[in-house]
Design an enzyme around this catalytic site. Structure first.
Site, PDB file in Angstrom:
ATOM      1  N   SER A 272       0.811  -1.219   0.000  1.00 52.92           N
ATOM      2  CA  SER A 272       0.000   0.000   0.000  1.00 52.92           C
ATOM      3  C   SER A 272       0.849   1.275   0.000  1.00 52.92           C
ATOM      4  O   SER A 272       1.662   1.473  -0.892  1.00 52.92           O
ATOM      5  CB  SER A 272      -0.929  -0.065   1.204  1.00 52.92           C
ATOM      6  OG  SER A 272      -1.824   0.992   1.207  1.00 52.92           O
TER       7      SER A 272
ATOM      8  N   ASP B 135      -6.401   1.878  -3.027  1.00 53.67           N
ATOM      9  CA  ASP B 135      -7.634   1.662  -2.263  1.00 53.67           C
ATOM     10  C   ASP B 135      -7.989   2.876  -1.401  1.00 53.67           C
ATOM     11  O   ASP B 135      -8.933   2.830  -0.629  1.00 53.67           O
ATOM     12  CB  ASP B 135      -7.598   0.359  -1.437  1.00 53.67           C
ATOM     13  CG  ASP B 135      -6.500   0.332  -0.403  1.00 53.67           C
ATOM     14  OD1 ASP B 135      -5.742   1.317  -0.283  1.00 53.67           O
ATOM     15  OD2 ASP B 135      -6.386  -0.701   0.295  1.00 53.67           O
TER      16      ASP B 135
ATOM     17  N   ASP C 290      -3.401   6.108  -3.145  1.00 55.33           N
ATOM     18  CA  ASP C 290      -2.237   5.549  -2.440  1.00 55.33           C
ATOM     19  C   ASP C 290      -1.614   4.448  -3.309  1.00 55.33           C
ATOM     20  O   ASP C 290      -2.035   4.227  -4.451  1.00 55.33           O
ATOM     21  CB  ASP C 290      -2.605   5.057  -1.032  1.00 55.33           C
ATOM     22  CG  ASP C 290      -3.375   3.758  -1.051  1.00 55.33           C
ATOM     23  OD1 ASP C 290      -4.026   3.465  -2.068  1.00 55.33           O
ATOM     24  OD2 ASP C 290      -3.328   3.015  -0.056  1.00 55.33           O
TER      25      ASP C 290
END
Ligand SMILES: CC(=O)N[C@H]1[C@@H](OP(=O)(O)O)O[C@H](CO)[C@@H](O)[C@@H]1O
Ligand SMILES: [Mg+2]
EC number: 5.4.2.3
Length: 545
Positions: A65, A281, A277
């Site tokens: 992420s 998400d 990001d």
């Protein structure tokens, strides 16, 4: 059984560094990429077991992420596209930490405890982000699936929410959509085109949006999608990965925490911009004004915009459906106040971590959930979807209500209900702004954020801090909450709380107050209290000013 021999043989090619202990946390496993090969292989094994157990396809996403490029991680996706159920997180942790010679024993223990029929078929969908380590790590997942005799489908480079979507499509036999990236683009862009028809004559300027792709997968995927959106949207994509480093001084997390523009973006005052990001998400919006001041529209502002839109549609449609907004303690106090007092919607506060918000949102007809950092989506209960469907099919209603039912249907179709999705959220927000004829400044003016500050404090063991009341109060160490209460009393409209992070080895401090200076000072004072009472290490926290 032959599979166990194969697991044993293959696992030697993905050995665990002796003594390394990792935990399946809020967002799966996440650490330096060079420590993860054995974890990936073993998560391939676990996903195969989970697939046999649930008789459904399971997803495995390789990503870290918003973390730096050097890190990586893995998250498992359950049959309906939701996060792995918490009872299996313990198995993930056990499998991850069992030493090499105990692996088969641990595996067999899980099989026995869950009474898994090993003769069943297994199917695992695998995806990865753009990190340089992701290619070999996702291969390790595939090796794990194969070792246990499972089938896999390697989707290669996809956003996290795309993989969640495809798992859900697969397990609903296409009812949710087609389990391909193309199918995803088609479903979302069709819904967007339908919604955009309800916007009156927009100029090219109004259709324009600048996107900061965080130098990650989101940039690639939003570009892929562009051709489907045709004349309805004009995108300028910055930080597309052609030059800069993933998440470095850009992306949704950077923008939210630093409260400033990402590097690498060229915009004019008033231009509407958003940042994704590293696995797309999360999304936040922002603009600069004519004085050059930066204005952030975070997850709270997004939740407010979406819930206002939905509430208006429900009223116009004459549908009696209960709508709620789910937030965490990080939600700006102004947003909670506005939602409860002005909009009069139910607001619920849960612990940090999307799975908590997701579960809370499932309890309402329509649950809008967003973390302040921009991770969120909207959930419609089966009953709510049916009522909307019935209204749309009702031959006796007037054109006005028919139009509203149609808007609601397309809103459902544009949303990725499996998980927060930057691309889907972006399309929904763009559609709402277009339909309401609203500028980003008008959206921002719905309410004014209280100035706030987030800080991190290093302590020797962050588990000494235990919290209650959705993490808003500290139970231990003794005296900490009293100290925070005393500090908060000194400021106007102030609120502050501390909690151990689930993804980093730090204690997070949050403070908000009537002015930025007060918020900053309060955050610093609370940091000192944490440092003093919870075993701070290294230098004492320094004031911000
Ligand atoms: C304050 C904050 O933004 N915390 C983030 C962060 O969790 P922590 O437990 O605070 O480290 O990462 C989580 C996973 O991405 C996300 O769900 C959460 O919102
Ligand atoms: Mg993310």
């Amino acid at each position: 059984m032959a599979h166990f021999e194969e697991v044993s043989k293959q696992s030697d090619l993905h050995p665990k560094p002796a003594g390394l202990v990792l935990q399946y946390g809020t967002a799966g496993f996440r650490t330096s990429a060079n420590k993860l090969d054995h974890i990936m292989f073993r998560m391939g094994l676990l996903a195969t077991l989970r697939s046999k157990k649930t008789k459904a396809t399971i997803g495995v996403m390789v990503t870290a992420s918003h973390n730096p490029e050097e890190d990586n991680g893995v998250k498992l996706i359950d049959p309906m596209g939701e996060m792995l159920t918490s009872s299996w997180e313990d198995y993930a942790t056990q499998l991850a930490n069992t030493e090499q010679d105990e692996l088969l024993t641990t595996l067999k223990d899980i099989i026995k405890k869950e009474a898994i029929d090993m003769s069943r078929e297994a199917n695992v969908f695998v995806g990865k982000d753009t990190r340089s380590s992701s290619a070999s790590l996702s291969q390790a997942v595939l090796d794990g699936v194969k070792a246990l005799g499972g089938h896999s489908n390697d989707y290669g480079l996809v956003t996290t929410p795309q993989l969640h979507y495809m798992v859900c499509c697969q397990n609903t036999q296409g009812k949710y959509g087609e389990a391909t990236v193309e199918g995803y683009y088609r479903k979302l862009s069709q819904a967007f085109s339908q919604l955009a028809k309800n916007a009156s004559n927009r100029t090219d300027d109004q259709k324009h949006l600048s996107v900061d792709g965080a130098n990650g997968i989101g940039a690639i995927k939003v570009r892929e999608m562009e051709s489907h959106l045709k004349k309805h949207m004009q995108l300028s994509v910055f930080n597309d990965g052609s030059r800069g480093k993933l998440n470095h001084q850009c992306g949704a997390d950077f923008v939210k925490v630093q409260q400033e523009l990402p590097t690498g973006i060229k915009i004019n005052p008033g231009d509407r911009c958003c940042s994704f990001d590293g696995d797309a998400d999360r999304i936040v919006y922002y603009y600069t004004d004519s004085q050059g001041d930066f204005h952030l529209l975070d997850g709270d502002k997004i939740a407010t915009l979406i819930s206002t839109f939905l509430k208006e549609l429900l009223n116009e449609a004459g549908l009696d459906l209960k709508i709620a907004v789910v937030q965490t303690a990080y939600a700006n106090g102004s947003s909670t106040h506005y939602l409860e007092k002005t909009m009069k919607v139910i607001v619920k506060c849960t612990k940090t971590g999307v799975k908590h918000l997701h579960h809370a949102a499932q309890e309402f007809d329509i649950g809008v959930y967003f973390e302040a950092n921009g991770h969120g989506t909207v959930l419609f209960s089966d009953g709510a979807e049916e009522k909307i469907q019935q209204l749309a099919n009702d031959a006796n209603i007037n054109d006005e209500r028919k139009k509203v039912a149609f808007l609601l249907q397309n809103t459902i179709n544009i949303i990725n209900q499996t998980v927060g999705d930057a691309i889907s959220d972006m399309l929904l927000i763009e559609a709402i702004l277009a339909i309401k004829g609203m500028t980003v400044q008008q959206w921002d003016a719905i309410y004014s954020d209280l100035p706030n500050r987030q800080l991190k404090v290093k302590v020797s063991d962050r588990r000494v801090i235990d919290t209650t009341d959705a993490e808003r109060r500290a139970v231990t160490p003794a005296g900490l909450q009293e100290a925070i209460d005393d500090l908060v009393k000194k400021y106007q409209k102030a609120r502050s709380f501390v909690r151990p992070s689930g993804t980093e080895d730090v204690v997070r401090v949050y403070a908000e107050a009537d002015t930025q200076e007060s918020a900053d000072t309060l955050a610093h004072e609370v940091s000192l209290a944490v440092y003093g009472l919870a075993g701070g290490v290294g230098d004492e926290p320094k004031p911000l000013h």
